[in-house]
Design a protein around this motif. Structure first.
Motif, mmCIF file in Angstrom:
data_model
loop_
_atom_site.group_PDB
_atom_site.id
_atom_site.type_symbol
_atom_site.label_atom_id
_atom_site.label_comp_id
_atom_site.label_asym_id
_atom_site.label_seq_id
_atom_site.Cartn_x
_atom_site.Cartn_y
_atom_site.Cartn_z
ATOM 1 N N ASN A 59 0.831 -1.199 0.000
ATOM 2 C CA ASN A 59 0.000 0.000 0.000
ATOM 3 C C ASN A 59 0.870 1.255 0.000
ATOM 4 O O ASN A 59 0.764 2.110 0.874
ATOM 5 C CB ASN A 59 -0.932 -0.017 1.213
ATOM 6 N N ARG A 63 3.531 0.155 -5.655
ATOM 7 C CA ARG A 63 2.520 -0.762 -6.195
ATOM 8 C C ARG A 63 2.380 -0.593 -7.713
ATOM 9 O O ARG A 63 1.891 -1.474 -8.407
ATOM 10 C CB ARG A 63 1.176 -0.549 -5.496
ATOM 11 N N MET A 83 0.454 6.424 -1.240
ATOM 12 C CA MET A 83 -0.902 6.044 -0.845
ATOM 13 C C MET A 83 -1.362 6.850 0.376
ATOM 14 O O MET A 83 -1.842 6.326 1.380
ATOM 15 C CB MET A 83 -1.019 4.550 -0.594
#
Length: 395
Positions: A59, A63, A83
């Motif tokens: 996260n 990613r 994120m």
């Protein structure tokens, strides 16, 4: 570095943003700016990437590794950046009649700002290319991020700051072991000294848009905005613009996602450049106002005090393509907006973020933005580093 290493990155080459000349991405020896313009990274996106691959991944910004430039995961220098939350500004919205207002809170990144994204990426790629020493001119946050990521990578870091930079930024760099040099002037003078150090020591110069990888870290904000809104883009994005790496990167992300098929038939957001009246070269350029650089001054929004933007052509292109605009706010408005937003929402907005709130009010008054639209304010850092600038005192 082994060029045949198995990798998930789709990186293809670098290219000059002005003439399109291609450069190799796997060496420093071809690093040049043939037109004295920024180099950008190109990826092979002909073969589509299924976005369901994101399911179950870490996260953070890594990613999106297929569209990032690092080839070997062992070279990723990360502190968990990316994120960051997309927060609804409910109390501010209720008080001012906004239907769909959000804050992308970059202050929750490592080192407290969006600079963590760009510096994580730049230092990761520098490590992959065998770099051992880096230098950066900064108004504050970029210096702290460089210092932290160089420490993480085991590299020497030299940070050059205006002498007027608040104490917390200087001490942050020293905390991470960086060499700190102070300059009597704004960040453009720091940039000149960084160039000298690059030539004298062979240090890797990570000045804004003078290398192509910081923008690749910053563009992950664009990927996150799309993903956090379930691949439906907002109508308007306001961005506090100094060097402009972030706004260029976000737009680059939107265009890449269109090529990938991750966003389909989406109307692109209008991108809004916000600067301070004290230092507004980008706004002046976009609006056709004659710029007198000698009159540019410091700002309580440190990151906006950038007298020359190396990527001005790219910023102007983003605003034009998106149907956006550019505007300034005063220093007093920045202070007022920062405190108003913080006290109403409990979000630690930096002064650059506070500038966006006041700019949005102006845009609504002018009829250029509707309160019915989905709007995102890019809060680029934590307000805790700016308390010295705000001079709150005990009240």
């Amino acid at each position: 570095m082994n060029r045949l290493i198995a990798t998930e990155s789709r990186i293809s080459h670098l290219y000059c943003s002005a003439c399109g000349k291609k450069y190799a991405h796997y060496t420093l020896t071809d690093f040049a700016h043939c037109c004295n313009k920024p180099l950008l990274v190109e990826y092979d996106l002909e073969a589509k990437i299924d976005r369901t691959l994101l399911e179950g991944r870490e996260n953070n910004m890594w990613r999106y590794r297929e569209v990032l430039p690092v080839l070997d995961s062992d070279n990723m220098v990360s502190l968990g950046e990316g994120m960051t939350p997309m927060l609804r500004a409910d109390r501010v919205s209720d008080a001012n009649g906004f239907k769909d207002l959000y804050v992308k809170d970059e202050g929750l990144n490592p080192t407290g700002s969006f600079k963590a994204r760009g510096l994580s990426m730049a230092i990761s790629k520098a490590k992959e290319l065998g770099v051992t020493e880096c230098v950066i001119p900064t108004a504050g946050n970029a210096g702290g991020a460089l210092s932290a990521y160089c420490a993480r990578a085991g590299m020497k870091a030299t940070v050059i700051m205006p002498i007027i930079t608040p104490k917390i930024f200087k001490e942050e760099c020293m905390f991470y072991g960086a060499e700190v040099m102070l300059v009597d002037g704004l960040i453009d003078k720091c940039g000149s000294l960084a160039k000298e150090i690059e030539e004298e020591r062979g240090a890797f110069n990570i000045s804004t848009l003078k290398e192509p990888y910081r923008i690749e870290g910053k563009k992950t904000m664009g990927y996150e905005i799309a993903e956090q809104f379930n691949w439906k883009l907002p109508d308007v994005i306001l961005y506090p613009t100094g060097g402009g790496t972030g706004i260029i990167g976000i737009w680059k992300a939107f265009k890449e996602m269109t090529r990938l098929g991750w966003i389909v038939d989406e109307k692109m957001p209008r991108m809004i450049v916000v600067q301070t009246e004290s230092c507004s070269p980008v706004v002046n350029e976009i609006l056709g106002i004659t710029t007198d650089e000698s009159k540019f001054q410091k700002s309580i929004a440190n990151g906006l005090a950038v007298p020359k933007a190396f990527g001005i052509d790219l910023i102007r292109e983003v605003v034009s393509e998106s149907g956006g605009t550019a505007l300034t706010v005063s220093e007093e408005e920045i202070r007022e907006g920062t405190l108003e937003f913080g006290r109403m929402e409990g979000i630690s907005v930096c002064t650059e973020g506070g500038a966006l709130w006041m700019a949005l009010k102006k845009l609504v008054e002018r009829g250029e933005v509707s309160k019915e639209e989905k709007i995102v304010l890019m809060n680029t850092g934590t307000g805790l580093k700016y308390l010295e600038n705000l001079e709150l005192g005990l009240r």
